[in-house]
Design a protein around this motif. Sequence first.
Motif, short mmCIF file in Angstrom:
data_model
loop_
_atom_site.label_atom_id
_atom_site.label_comp_id
_atom_site.label_asym_id
_atom_site.label_seq_id
_atom_site.Cartn_x
_atom_site.Cartn_y
_atom_site.Cartn_z
N PHE A 173 67.84 -50.82 12.91
CA PHE A 173 67.65 -51.15 14.45
C PHE A 173 69.30 -52.02 14.89
CE2 PHE A 173 63.21 -51.60 12.49
CZ PHE A 173 62.47 -50.91 13.14
N ALA A 174 70.15 -51.92 14.25
CA ALA A 174 71.44 -52.75 14.70
C ALA A 174 71.75 -51.52 15.40
CB ALA A 174 71.90 -53.86 14.36
N ARG A 175 71.97 -50.66 14.35
CA ARG A 175 72.92 -49.04 14.88
C ARG A 175 72.43 -48.51 15.79
NH1 ARG A 175 74.71 -46.20 9.33
NH2 ARG A 175 76.69 -47.66 8.72
N LEU A 176 70.60 -47.99 15.84
CA LEU A 176 70.27 -47.42 16.50
C LEU A 176 70.24 -48.19 18.39
CD1 LEU A 176 68.37 -44.58 16.64
CD2 LEU A 176 66.41 -46.58 16.48
N THR A 177 70.41 -49.78 18.31
CA THR A 177 69.76 -50.26 18.71
C THR A 177 71.14 -49.92 19.90
OG1 THR A 177 68.45 -52.02 18.10
CG2 THR A 177 69.53 -52.73 20.71
N ARG A 178 72.02 -50.30 19.55
CA ARG A 178 73.82 -50.36 19.83
C ARG A 178 74.02 -48.74 20.52
NH1 ARG A 178 78.46 -48.51 17.76
NH2 ARG A 178 80.67 -49.24 18.62
N GLY A 179 73.90 -47.87 19.69
CA GLY A 179 74.13 -46.95 20.06
C GLY A 179 72.91 -46.74 21.67
N ALA A 180 72.13 -47.14 21.50
CA ALA A 180 71.19 -46.34 22.88
C ALA A 180 71.28 -47.62 23.81
CB ALA A 180 70.17 -46.73 22.82
N ALA A 181 71.95 -48.44 23.71
CA ALA A 181 72.59 -49.45 24.53
C ALA A 181 74.07 -48.54 25.19
CB ALA A 181 72.26 -51.06 23.84
N LEU A 182 74.83 -48.38 24.28
CA LEU A 182 76.19 -48.18 24.94
C LEU A 182 76.16 -46.89 25.83
CD1 LEU A 182 78.03 -47.84 21.10
CD2 LEU A 182 78.74 -49.82 23.41
N GLY A 183 75.14 -46.21 25.73
CA GLY A 183 74.43 -45.20 26.90
C GLY A 183 74.10 -45.59 28.06
N LEU A 184 73.57 -46.43 27.79
CA LEU A 184 72.37 -47.33 29.11
C LEU A 184 73.72 -48.29 29.82
CD1 LEU A 184 69.61 -48.50 27.55
CD2 LEU A 184 69.56 -46.56 29.92
N TRP A 185 74.68 -48.76 29.13
CA TRP A 185 75.87 -49.42 30.28
C TRP A 185 76.33 -48.09 30.58
CZ3 TRP A 185 76.16 -54.68 30.85
CH2 TRP A 185 75.58 -55.34 30.33
N SER A 198 74.08 -61.94 34.28
CA SER A 198 74.78 -61.84 33.14
C SER A 198 74.43 -60.91 31.97
CB SER A 198 75.25 -62.94 32.57
OG SER A 198 73.41 -63.17 31.90
N ALA A 199 75.04 -60.80 31.03
CA ALA A 199 75.39 -59.38 29.95
C ALA A 199 74.45 -60.19 29.59
CB ALA A 199 76.30 -59.87 29.63
N ALA A 200 74.06 -60.76 28.75
CA ALA A 200 72.52 -61.38 28.44
C ALA A 200 71.30 -61.08 29.61
CB ALA A 200 72.65 -62.45 27.95
N ARG A 201 71.46 -61.91 30.11
CA ARG A 201 70.18 -61.35 31.29
C ARG A 201 69.72 -59.63 31.42
NH1 ARG A 201 69.10 -63.81 36.95
NH2 ARG A 201 67.25 -62.79 37.43
N ILE A 202 70.91 -58.46 31.52
CA ILE A 202 70.82 -57.43 32.19
C ILE A 202 70.59 -57.14 30.37
CG2 ILE A 202 72.74 -55.22 31.88
CD1 ILE A 202 73.96 -57.37 34.07
N SER A 203 70.59 -57.60 29.36
CA SER A 203 70.42 -56.54 28.06
C SER A 203 69.08 -57.19 27.65
CB SER A 203 71.18 -57.51 26.87
OG SER A 203 72.32 -56.60 26.66
N VAL A 204 68.58 -57.61 28.20
CA VAL A 204 66.87 -58.28 27.79
C VAL A 204 66.33 -57.90 29.29
CG1 VAL A 204 65.17 -60.43 28.11
CG2 VAL A 204 67.95 -60.17 27.33
N GLU A 205 66.57 -58.14 30.49
CA GLU A 205 65.69 -57.42 31.98
C GLU A 205 66.32 -55.92 31.90
OE1 GLU A 205 66.44 -59.85 34.70
OE2 GLU A 205 65.63 -61.04 34.34
N HIS A 206 67.12 -54.83 31.36
CA HIS A 206 67.15 -54.17 31.93
C HIS A 206 67.70 -52.92 30.21
CE1 HIS A 206 67.21 -54.72 36.04
NE2 HIS A 206 68.75 -55.74 35.87
N ILE A 207 68.37 -53.21 29.60
CA ILE A 207 68.32 -52.80 28.81
C ILE A 207 67.05 -52.48 27.72
CG2 ILE A 207 70.03 -51.85 26.21
CD1 ILE A 207 71.92 -51.54 28.89
N LEU A 208 66.68 -53.60 26.78
CA LEU A 208 65.55 -53.13 26.39
C LEU A 208 64.60 -53.18 26.81
CD1 LEU A 208 65.13 -55.11 23.29
CD2 LEU A 208 64.42 -56.52 24.33
#
Lengths: 315, 272
Positions: free
Chosen positions: B145-157, B171-181
């Motif tokens: 899950f860590a690899r898959l999440t990182r790969g997908a999140a990198l594209g979204l950033w 903040s980066a944490a808020r973007i991760s939770v509210e938009h990336i996730l």
Amino acid sequence: MFAYALGRAFSLVVSLAVASVVVFLVIEVAPGDPASYMLGVNARPDTIAALRAELGLDAPTVVRYVRWVGGMLTGDFGTSYAYRSPVSEMIVERLAVSLPLALYALVLAVVIAFPAGIFAASRRGRRGDVGVMVATQIGVAIPNFWFAMLAVSFFAINLGWFAAGGFPGWDAGIVAGVKALTLPAVALALPQAAILARVMRSSLIDMLGEDFIRTARAKGLNRRQALWRHALRNAMIPVLTIIGLQFSFLLAGAIIIEQVFYLPGLGRLVFQSISQRDLIVVESVVMLLVFAVIMVNFVIDLAYALVDPRLRSRR
Amino acid sequence: MISRSFVWGAGLAATFVFAALLSLAWTPWPVDALDIPNKLQPPSPVHWFGTDHFGRDILSMIMVGARTSIAVAILAVGIGMGVGIPLGLTAAVRHGGWLDEIIMRGNDLIFAFPALVIAILITAVFGAGAVNAIIAIGIFNIPVFARLTRGAALGLWQRDFIAMARVCGKSAARISVEHILPNIASLMIVQGTIQFSLGILAEAGLSYVGLGAQPPTPSWGRMLADAQTMVAFAPHLAIFPGMAIVLSVLGLNLLGDGLRDRLDPRLRIMRA
């Protein structure tokens, strides 16, 4: 390429070092003193202390870790608490079963998967492709030890073609040894063959859609010629990666299959050692399996860089 | 359009979940009731899947065994997602930095330990049991899950809507939770289904070699281990638990494929 290989080698050494620390520490927190276990409940404290000193268990943790790693680097895995014999000899003896079994299974997986994957890709969307895909979907879902049990029941007990279990040893001849490993290898190979066939198929289908295949077709090659001469070679890169990864998993997976066939391999050694609290053997076998996985990954990385120069410049 | 594999997969998976839930309230026979005079009975109208060497009803044991398999697999996927997704999101935020490097090398290290090897280590220390099987399979799921999440999140950033969120001062944490996730949720659901089926296979394997659920808790792998010496004269002991494993894993794999087809927009476009 040399700089890339050097970087990967450094990463390999660090991975092995960290893995060895993890394995050592996990076994370190295991309850029970090996010396007390070996001498039984009625042993006198001074006898236990003497044995602890003889086994080197009274030294500080760091010293014992350095001794363990140093020993492994020179082929000395220590002495089994339960059998009082060198662990390295026990492992070599068991590897003589587990290693050929894993290799045999790998060869079978490739022999089954390649034709199936190529056949399915060349008939994409047609009945043959659907048939292969259904078969591989079922193959992935079958637990190898269940297939092994049914195979023993049918081929060994009902038909009498193979022995139901056990291993006669390589002294009995190569034919007898290979025959004893055939059913276990087939059971181990089938789910891997299903995975490999699916990878082969999808990789080939990807390649068949590439521009260089269109160019080859435009130059007059028919679909079959384009597939065999151009697509297949390029489709092999992901397939070889999966084959490499499968080998280490086959070595670990053999642990379960050895239980079905009562084979005297690494699997039975590790389970015996757990029940006898012979933790030095568990530690060494686990480290050996982890070493195999890390080494295979290292070789795959280097092979990838040899084939694809772009990878060397990354990182 | 709903694919055929989705329908078959959902049907098979739902059957096993239903059997497991039903077993909480009702089983055809009590699983702990020994009936030695009726041991090793073949399938019959009284015992649809026959009885085992203690005279226990195999269908009832399979229903309760489904509970064990599903519980172990769900919790193992939960550990994988619960630890792996935050690690992957963090690695993506710190892309190229030392934290990213440490997380990814840590993942590589865990990948070097197959689930069976982790289970052997844990058993050597704490003894065998279902909880240890959950931990072993769960740890193995973390890097997936860590690899898959990182790969997908990198594209979204790299996307504009994330840049907008940053401009708004999130903040980066808020973007991760509210938009990336939310944007990688479908990918995680598909992978979760696949890891769930792998978890059922792994639990069966671990129980088979005695590293998973311990008696008297019924588990499919344990049932197969018990059947091993009797399979020649009582094949039903092995056939039914084995079929339960195959059909549930097959169902989840088909469901995963079907979900991927439905949730992956690229595949939808290709189909159209």
